[in-house]
Design a protein around this motif. Structure first.
Motif, PDB file in Angstrom:
ATOM      1  N   GLY A  84     -16.491 -38.411  58.070  1.00 54.05           N
ATOM      2  CA  GLY A  84     -17.870 -38.297  57.603  1.00 54.05           C
ATOM      3  C   GLY A  84     -18.499 -39.682  57.491  1.00 54.05           C
ATOM      4  O   GLY A  84     -17.888 -40.607  56.950  1.00 54.05           O
ATOM      5  N   ILE A  85     -19.697 -39.842  58.038  1.00 54.92           N
ATOM      6  CA  ILE A  85     -20.368 -41.146  58.048  1.00 54.92           C
ATOM      7  C   ILE A  85     -21.178 -41.333  56.766  1.00 54.92           C
ATOM      8  O   ILE A  85     -21.995 -40.473  56.423  1.00 54.92           O
ATOM      9  CB  ILE A  85     -21.299 -41.268  59.281  1.00 54.92           C
ATOM     10  N   PRO A  86     -20.973 -42.445  56.058  1.00 55.65           N
ATOM     11  CA  PRO A  86     -21.761 -42.705  54.847  1.00 55.65           C
ATOM     12  C   PRO A  86     -23.264 -42.710  55.154  1.00 55.65           C
ATOM     13  O   PRO A  86     -23.689 -43.190  56.196  1.00 55.65           O
ATOM     14  CB  PRO A  86     -21.296 -44.099  54.413  1.00 55.65           C
ATOM     15  N   SER A  87     -24.041 -42.154  54.195  1.00 50.53           N
ATOM     16  CA  SER A  87     -25.484 -42.020  54.409  1.00 50.53           C
ATOM     17  C   SER A  87     -26.211 -42.034  53.069  1.00 50.53           C
ATOM     18  O   SER A  87     -25.665 -41.569  52.062  1.00 50.53           O
ATOM     19  CB  SER A  87     -25.753 -40.688  55.130  1.00 50.53           C
ATOM     20  N   ASP A  88     -27.430 -42.546  53.080  1.00 53.27           N
ATOM     21  CA  ASP A  88     -28.218 -42.502  51.831  1.00 53.27           C
ATOM     22  C   ASP A  88     -28.774 -41.103  51.588  1.00 53.27           C
ATOM     23  O   ASP A  88     -29.355 -40.827  50.546  1.00 53.27           O
ATOM     24  CB  ASP A  88     -29.335 -43.550  51.841  1.00 53.27           C
ATOM     25  N   LYS A  89     -28.582 -40.199  52.570  1.00 55.57           N
ATOM     26  CA  LYS A  89     -29.059 -38.814  52.417  1.00 55.57           C
ATOM     27  C   LYS A  89     -27.997 -37.916  51.787  1.00 55.57           C
ATOM     28  O   LYS A  89     -28.281 -36.798  51.381  1.00 55.57           O
ATOM     29  CB  LYS A  89     -29.482 -38.249  53.769  1.00 55.57           C
ATOM     30  N   VAL A  90     -26.747 -38.374  51.762  1.00 57.50           N
ATOM     31  CA  VAL A  90     -25.665 -37.567  51.169  1.00 57.50           C
ATOM     32  C   VAL A  90     -25.468 -38.027  49.729  1.00 57.50           C
ATOM     33  O   VAL A  90     -24.902 -39.086  49.463  1.00 57.50           O
ATOM     34  CB  VAL A  90     -24.358 -37.694  51.970  1.00 57.50           C
ATOM     35  N   VAL A  91     -25.969 -37.198  48.803  1.00 60.12           N
ATOM     36  CA  VAL A  91     -25.899 -37.512  47.374  1.00 60.12           C
ATOM     37  C   VAL A  91     -24.823 -36.622  46.740  1.00 60.12           C
ATOM     38  O   VAL A  91     -24.876 -35.394  46.865  1.00 60.12           O
ATOM     39  CB  VAL A  91     -27.261 -37.261  46.686  1.00 60.12           C
ATOM     40  N   LEU A  92     -23.844 -37.235  46.102  1.00 60.53           N
ATOM     41  CA  LEU A  92     -22.761 -36.452  45.480  1.00 60.53           C
ATOM     42  C   LEU A  92     -23.287 -35.648  44.298  1.00 60.53           C
ATOM     43  O   LEU A  92     -24.143 -36.125  43.551  1.00 60.53           O
ATOM     44  CB  LEU A  92     -21.644 -37.387  45.018  1.00 60.53           C
ATOM     45  N   LYS A  93     -22.760 -34.421  44.185  1.00 55.08           N
ATOM     46  CA  LYS A  93     -23.164 -33.601  43.045  1.00 55.08           C
ATOM     47  C   LYS A  93     -21.934 -33.016  42.365  1.00 55.08           C
ATOM     48  O   LYS A  93     -20.845 -32.953  42.965  1.00 55.08           O
ATOM     49  CB  LYS A  93     -24.163 -32.526  43.456  1.00 55.08           C
ATOM     50  N   ASP A  94     -22.123 -32.590  41.122  1.00 53.88           N
ATOM     51  CA  ASP A  94     -21.041 -32.021  40.343  1.00 53.88           C
ATOM     52  C   ASP A  94     -20.397 -30.861  41.111  1.00 53.88           C
ATOM     53  O   ASP A  94     -21.102 -30.001  41.639  1.00 53.88           O
ATOM     54  CB  ASP A  94     -21.597 -31.511  39.001  1.00 53.88           C
ATOM     55  N   GLY A  95     -19.062 -30.860  41.188  1.00 57.68           N
ATOM     56  CA  GLY A  95     -18.360 -29.780  41.886  1.00 57.68           C
ATOM     57  C   GLY A  95     -17.992 -30.097  43.319  1.00 57.68           C
ATOM     58  O   GLY A  95     -17.246 -29.356  43.958  1.00 57.68           O
ATOM     59  N   ASP A  96     -18.518 -31.214  43.855  1.00 58.38           N
ATOM     60  CA  ASP A  96     -18.152 -31.642  45.212  1.00 58.38           C
ATOM     61  C   ASP A  96     -16.746 -32.231  45.215  1.00 58.38           C
ATOM     62  O   ASP A  96     -16.225 -32.665  44.182  1.00 58.38           O
ATOM     63  CB  ASP A  96     -19.095 -32.756  45.712  1.00 58.38           C
ATOM     64  N   ILE A  97     -16.168 -32.283  46.421  1.00 57.64           N
ATOM     65  CA  ILE A  97     -14.996 -33.147  46.633  1.00 57.64           C
ATOM     66  C   ILE A  97     -15.357 -34.110  47.756  1.00 57.64           C
ATOM     67  O   ILE A  97     -16.167 -33.783  48.634  1.00 57.64           O
ATOM     68  CB  ILE A  97     -13.710 -32.361  46.979  1.00 57.64           C
TER      69      ILE A  97
END
Length: 261
Positions: A84-97
């Protein structure tokens, strides 16, 4: 491809490169929380690795299409298995891994390790996937001793994960490692006992189970890097670099700092 046996001096250099990977992953672990973007994590990793006198191996590493990888770490969230490519559009949220794969080149030798982190509170189902995937890594490492075969490692990972009802990705494998990030032999996460290359003392390999909660089938996304589960169910990925020894493998990378913070 030729398999290179490492001297004790070379293993020492690889231990240092891999310890730095462990420290980098621990630094990232301290920053993983809801609201953080994967690009922010990439910047932290890049700076941390360079501040410690190494370079991120993944940066500009070419894929089979000859396209350079644009970041310093792989940040694979939920149903992304790897790359997976790091991005400013991918925001981590509670419950993610998030599986973070990291490589360093230090004094001419490579370190490579991956850890799947929970973001906030995750479900018990997903927690079990992480637990089983990590345990399968150590079951594989138990088989990684001089005189055994690559197939013994794969069989240990596959049997345990499939017994627990999970899918074992076939198309992506572990690998030899040293002066190059990817050396011979390939180290699949499935196989038959006694099959494949015989393991010899001095071989250094990365063992990395990539395990899916559902079906093992995968797709590649249009970015030509990210590998995703076809059924969009979560996947976990844990990886250690090890040196083959007589009697018991030596784990060169470390999860200690990640798990003790």
């Amino acid at each position: 491809m030729k398999i290179f046996l490492k001297t004790e001096d070379e293993i020492d250099l690889m231990r240092r490169a891999n310890r730095l990977v462990g420290a980098t992953l621990a630094e990232l672990g301290r920053n993983i929380k809801p609201g953080v973007t994967t690009l922010q994590l990439d910047k932290i990793a890049d700076e941390f690795i360079r501040d410690h006198g190494a370079t991120p191996t993944f940066k500009n590493f070419p894929n089979p299409f000859g396209e350079p990888y644009p970041a310093s770490i792989c940040t694979s969230v939920n149903d992304i298995v790897v790359h997976g490519i790091p991005s400013d559009k991918v925001v981590l949220k509670d419950g993610d891994i998030i599986s973070i794969d990291c490589g360093t080149l230090l004094d001419g030798y490579n370190g490579d390790s991956c850890y799947t982190f929970a973001v906030g509170e995750i479900s018990s189902e997903v927690s079990k996937l992480l637990e089983v995937t990590k345990k399968s890594l150590y079951l594989g490492i138990e088989q990684a001793v001089a005189g055994k075969h690559v197939g013994d490692i794969g069989a240990a990972v596959q049997e345990y994960c499939e017994e627990c009802g999970y899918g074992v990705v076939r198309e992506l494998t572990g690998h030899g490692i040293g002066k190059e990030m990817h050396e011979a032999p390939q180290v699949p996460n499935y196989g038959s006992k006694g099959n494949g290359v015989m393991l010899k003392a001095g071989m250094c390999i990365a063992i990395e189970p990539m395990i899916t909660m559902g079906d093992r089938k995968i797709w590649m996304l249009p970015d030509k890097w990210s590998i995703i589960t076809r059924d969009r169910k979560p996947a976990a990925h844990f990886e250690h670099t090890i040196a083959i020894r007589k009697g018991k493998a030596e784990i060169l990378s470390t999860f200690e700092e990640i798990e003790n913070h």
